[in-house]
Design a protein around this motif. Structure first.
Motif, PDB file in Angstrom:
ATOM      1  N   ILE A 116      32.036  -2.465  63.181  1.00 26.05           N
ATOM      2  CA  ILE A 116      32.981  -1.361  63.292  1.00 26.05           C
ATOM      3  C   ILE A 116      32.466  -0.132  62.554  1.00 26.05           C
ATOM      4  CG2 ILE A 116      35.272  -0.562  62.572  1.00 26.05           C
ATOM      5  CD1 ILE A 116      35.442  -2.265  64.978  1.00 26.05           C
ATOM      6  N   VAL A 117      32.047  -0.337  61.318  1.00 23.64           N
ATOM      7  CA  VAL A 117      31.550   0.798  60.531  1.00 23.64           C
ATOM      8  C   VAL A 117      30.225   1.296  61.078  1.00 23.64           C
ATOM      9  CG1 VAL A 117      30.723   1.516  58.262  1.00 23.64           C
ATOM     10  CG2 VAL A 117      32.771   0.098  58.450  1.00 23.64           C
ATOM     11  N   GLY A 118      29.334   0.359  61.353  1.00 26.25           N
ATOM     12  CA  GLY A 118      27.998   0.753  61.789  1.00 26.25           C
ATOM     13  C   GLY A 118      27.990   1.502  63.104  1.00 26.25           C
ATOM     14  N   GLU A 119      28.886   1.160  64.002  1.00 30.17           N
ATOM     15  CA  GLU A 119      28.901   1.804  65.318  1.00 30.17           C
ATOM     16  C   GLU A 119      29.964   2.881  65.425  1.00 30.17           C
ATOM     17  OE1 GLU A 119      26.535   1.127  67.241  1.00 30.17           O
ATOM     18  OE2 GLU A 119      25.826  -0.859  66.643  1.00 30.17           O
ATOM     19  N   GLU A 125      36.081   5.333  69.427  1.00 27.14           N
ATOM     20  CA  GLU A 125      37.324   4.726  69.942  1.00 27.14           C
ATOM     21  C   GLU A 125      37.524   3.326  69.378  1.00 27.14           C
ATOM     22  OE1 GLU A 125      34.627   4.019  72.612  1.00 27.14           O
ATOM     23  OE2 GLU A 125      34.051   5.806  71.495  1.00 27.14           O
ATOM     24  N   LEU A 126      36.426   2.622  69.213  1.00 30.87           N
ATOM     25  CA  LEU A 126      36.529   1.276  68.660  1.00 30.87           C
ATOM     26  C   LEU A 126      36.973   1.338  67.203  1.00 30.87           C
ATOM     27  CD1 LEU A 126      33.406  -0.468  70.205  1.00 30.87           C
ATOM     28  CD2 LEU A 126      35.751  -0.373  71.037  1.00 30.87           C
ATOM     29  N   ALA A 127      36.427   2.289  66.480  1.00 28.52           N
ATOM     30  CA  ALA A 127      36.840   2.451  65.091  1.00 28.52           C
ATOM     31  C   ALA A 127      38.332   2.753  65.024  1.00 28.52           C
ATOM     32  CB  ALA A 127      36.039   3.573  64.433  1.00 28.52           C
ATOM     33  N   ARG A 128      38.803   3.577  65.924  1.00 27.39           N
ATOM     34  CA  ARG A 128      40.211   3.953  65.910  1.00 27.39           C
ATOM     35  C   ARG A 128      41.098   2.773  66.306  1.00 27.39           C
ATOM     36  NH1 ARG A 128      41.172   9.332  65.603  1.00 27.39           N
ATOM     37  NH2 ARG A 128      42.943   9.339  67.024  1.00 27.39           N
ATOM     38  N   ALA A 129      40.633   1.980  67.228  1.00 25.69           N
ATOM     39  CA  ALA A 129      41.401   0.785  67.581  1.00 25.69           C
ATOM     40  C   ALA A 129      41.518  -0.139  66.374  1.00 25.69           C
ATOM     41  CB  ALA A 129      40.731   0.050  68.743  1.00 25.69           C
ATOM     42  N   PHE A 130      40.432  -0.267  65.656  1.00 20.84           N
ATOM     43  CA  PHE A 130      40.454  -1.078  64.443  1.00 20.84           C
ATOM     44  C   PHE A 130      41.476  -0.549  63.447  1.00 20.84           C
ATOM     45  CE2 PHE A 130      38.955  -1.258  60.032  1.00 20.84           C
ATOM     46  CZ  PHE A 130      38.918  -2.623  59.821  1.00 20.84           C
ATOM     47  N   VAL A 131      41.472   0.736  63.245  1.00 19.94           N
ATOM     48  CA  VAL A 131      42.407   1.320  62.275  1.00 19.94           C
ATOM     49  C   VAL A 131      43.849   1.088  62.720  1.00 19.94           C
ATOM     50  CG1 VAL A 131      43.219   3.471  61.255  1.00 19.94           C
ATOM     51  CG2 VAL A 131      40.768   3.014  61.412  1.00 19.94           C
ATOM     52  N   ASN A 133      45.064  -1.235  64.793  1.00 19.32           N
ATOM     53  CA  ASN A 133      45.482  -2.634  64.881  1.00 19.32           C
ATOM     54  C   ASN A 133      45.419  -3.382  63.567  1.00 19.32           C
ATOM     55  OD1 ASN A 133      46.018  -2.885  67.778  1.00 19.32           O
ATOM     56  ND2 ASN A 133      43.844  -2.485  68.025  1.00 19.32           N
ATOM     57  N   ILE A 134      44.596  -2.937  62.657  1.00 14.99           N
ATOM     58  CA  ILE A 134      44.405  -3.703  61.442  1.00 14.99           C
ATOM     59  C   ILE A 134      44.796  -2.911  60.186  1.00 14.99           C
ATOM     60  CG2 ILE A 134      42.718  -4.929  60.049  1.00 14.99           C
ATOM     61  CD1 ILE A 134      41.332  -5.769  62.557  1.00 14.99           C
ATOM     62  N   GLU A 135      44.114  -1.810  59.958  1.00 12.98           N
ATOM     63  CA  GLU A 135      44.401  -1.051  58.734  1.00 12.98           C
ATOM     64  C   GLU A 135      45.848  -0.550  58.710  1.00 12.98           C
ATOM     65  OE1 GLU A 135      43.022   0.240  55.959  1.00 12.98           O
ATOM     66  OE2 GLU A 135      40.998  -0.561  56.030  1.00 12.98           O
ATOM     67  N   LYS A 136      46.237   0.063  59.799  1.00 14.86           N
ATOM     68  CA  LYS A 136      47.563   0.663  59.848  1.00 14.86           C
ATOM     69  C   LYS A 136      48.645  -0.395  59.640  1.00 14.86           C
ATOM     70  CE  LYS A 136      49.603   4.406  62.577  1.00 14.86           C
ATOM     71  NZ  LYS A 136      51.053   4.220  62.663  1.00 14.86           N
ATOM     72  N   VAL A 137      48.447  -1.531  60.258  1.00 18.75           N
ATOM     73  CA  VAL A 137      49.423  -2.610  60.120  1.00 18.75           C
ATOM     74  C   VAL A 137      49.563  -3.016  58.662  1.00 18.75           C
ATOM     75  CG1 VAL A 137      49.853  -5.035  60.650  1.00 18.75           C
ATOM     76  CG2 VAL A 137      49.082  -3.490  62.452  1.00 18.75           C
ATOM     77  N   GLY A 138      48.433  -3.205  58.000  1.00 20.87           N
ATOM     78  CA  GLY A 138      48.474  -3.594  56.603  1.00 20.87           C
ATOM     79  C   GLY A 138      49.115  -2.540  55.726  1.00 20.87           C
TER      80      GLY A 138
ATOM     81  N   GLN B 179      36.741   8.168  61.335  1.00 18.74           N
ATOM     82  CA  GLN B 179      37.308   9.321  62.036  1.00 18.74           C
ATOM     83  C   GLN B 179      38.739   9.067  62.493  1.00 18.74           C
ATOM     84  OE1 GLN B 179      34.141  10.909  64.866  1.00 18.74           O
ATOM     85  NE2 GLN B 179      33.149   9.027  64.192  1.00 18.74           N
ATOM     86  N   SER B 180      39.507   8.472  61.614  1.00 14.45           N
ATOM     87  CA  SER B 180      40.867   8.101  61.992  1.00 14.45           C
ATOM     88  C   SER B 180      41.903   8.629  61.016  1.00 14.45           C
ATOM     89  CB  SER B 180      40.978   6.570  62.067  1.00 14.45           C
ATOM     90  OG  SER B 180      40.010   6.044  62.943  1.00 14.45           O
ATOM     91  N   GLY B 181      41.564   9.721  60.370  1.00 12.99           N
ATOM     92  CA  GLY B 181      42.503  10.291  59.417  1.00 12.99           C
ATOM     93  C   GLY B 181      43.858  10.597  60.048  1.00 12.99           C
ATOM     94  N   ASP B 182      43.846  10.990  61.304  1.00 12.31           N
ATOM     95  CA  ASP B 182      45.100  11.352  61.960  1.00 12.31           C
ATOM     96  C   ASP B 182      45.969  10.129  62.262  1.00 12.31           C
ATOM     97  OD1 ASP B 182      42.967  10.620  63.646  1.00 12.31           O
ATOM     98  OD2 ASP B 182      44.104  11.283  65.395  1.00 12.31           O
ATOM     99  N   LEU B 183      45.373   8.967  62.292  1.00 11.25           N
ATOM    100  CA  LEU B 183      46.143   7.764  62.640  1.00 11.25           C
ATOM    101  C   LEU B 183      46.935   7.241  61.439  1.00 11.25           C
ATOM    102  CD1 LEU B 183      43.487   5.891  64.794  1.00 11.25           C
ATOM    103  CD2 LEU B 183      45.403   7.307  65.565  1.00 11.25           C
TER     104      LEU B 183
END
Lengths: 207, 207
Positions: A116-119, A125-131, A133-138, B179-183
């Motif tokens: 996720i970080v490396g790419e 978009e993948l990074a944002r999906a991660f945020v 689905n995972i970070e935001k939830v937590g 790049q997900s500061g807005d999320l």
DNA sequence: GTCTATATCAGGATAGAC
DNA sequence: GTCTATCCTGATATAGAC
């Protein structure tokens, strides 16, 4: 009347599963550019042509895998396994402990984080999906929890949730992702206890 | 007596510089597997054979670049730019601000972080060099600073330093790397102020 | 030491039989 | 829908002239 024909427009989901399985291994182990279709083919036990009949190209296969993992992987969703009725400081420490254990025990989580970080530069978009689905939830769960326990006297639950998770993530990055825990050693219980001491009000009476 | 011959055993460091320069761009932009020697050659303005006369292979070139950057890149070394005589809470906020600005202004730092994390599975030595040269320096400096200011009443400076830096790194990861500061938006000043409130003793009188 | 030219081979993707 | 066999581009790395 036309006979109800069994839905099967999606190309044999049996093979699709095999391909996704093999591709996941491969992408997790070698990253996007380093992944080899040949190895995916071998691991999945199908032919190369079959892969390309199910997915237009390597990139589509990659994003499918990662997006699927962003939905499945749970780093912070330990709520169900926990006793909500514990005192907040006990609950929070359990929550953090579980999270650290989860990551340490599941090497797939680590390689997933690396990808996720490396790419993230080439696949934002993948990074944002991660945020999402995972970070935001937590973050939202913790914020809510802190808000719902006013006896903790949290002045700014939203930031406190970030401090809490940020400290844990940073610890995971140093220890597990970068494999450098020995270079900046700290005892895990000490980290968690002192962290909780910072977060819960100093004048704790009955948490 | 033999005439002192001018030292030049190291293959023309002029070209070496050009190669390293071009390689850095390429590796930062595309990662290890995605980097193309042809593009490095083009960017450096030398021939491919020259590259291979200076470096045994792609991997050696890569590790040379990243190790060099781990020494040069400064994420936490902002001490020199700062006034040590400020009050601690002012100093700490300045320190954090500078760090966040540094990262935001220098896209190379971001791609560097992506590479370190992304390749940490395959190049653990590079990850460890990063931790030693950058993370460790920051953590030890902050620990020392907190220890040297007893009026802050920091119970556990070592952990507090981790909480501080962990929160900042996590913020940088969410906002800049992913790049997900807005999320998961949060105002930067609010984050820093609330973070400092957690860290410095609640019963602050004269910081 | 540096170049041009090339060896060598592996990668992603497809054609065409079944 | 799936396979085998193949195309073709482009990659790392080197040989040999200057």
């Amino acid at each position: 009347m036309t006979k109800a024909k069994p839905v099967e427009r999606e190309l044999s989901s049996k093979k699709t599963e095999l391909i996704l399985e093999g591709a996941m291994q491969e992408f997790l182990e070698h990253g996007y550019a380093g992944a080899r279709i040949d190895r995916i083919v071998e691991a999945a036990g199908v032919s190369k042509a079959t892969v390309y009949r199910h997915f237009p190209d390597k990139e589509a296969l990659f994003t499918a895998i990662i997006q699927q993992m962003s939905c499945r992987k749970t780093i912070f969703e330990l709520q169900s396994q926990q006793s909500f009725e514990e005192s907040p400081s006990v609950f929070l420490k359990q929550y953090a402990s579980k999270m650290l254990d989860n990551v340490a025990e599941d090497p797939q989580v680590l390689t997933f984080l690396r990808i996720i970080v490396g790419e993230s530069g080439r696949f934002p978009e993948l990074a944002r999906a991660f945020v999402i689905n995972i970070e935001k939830v937590g973050l939202e769960f913790l914020t809510q929890y802190l808000t719902n326990h006013p006896q903790l006297q949290i002045a700014d639950p939203e930031v406190t949730a970030r401090v809490f998770i940020g400290t844990l993530i940073h610890f995971v990055i140093l220890r597990d992702v970068l494999q450098s825990g020995d270079l900046v050693p700290i005892e895990r219980d000490r980290l968690l206890d002192s962290l909780l001491n910072l977060i819960v009000s100093k004048n704790e009476v009955s948490l």
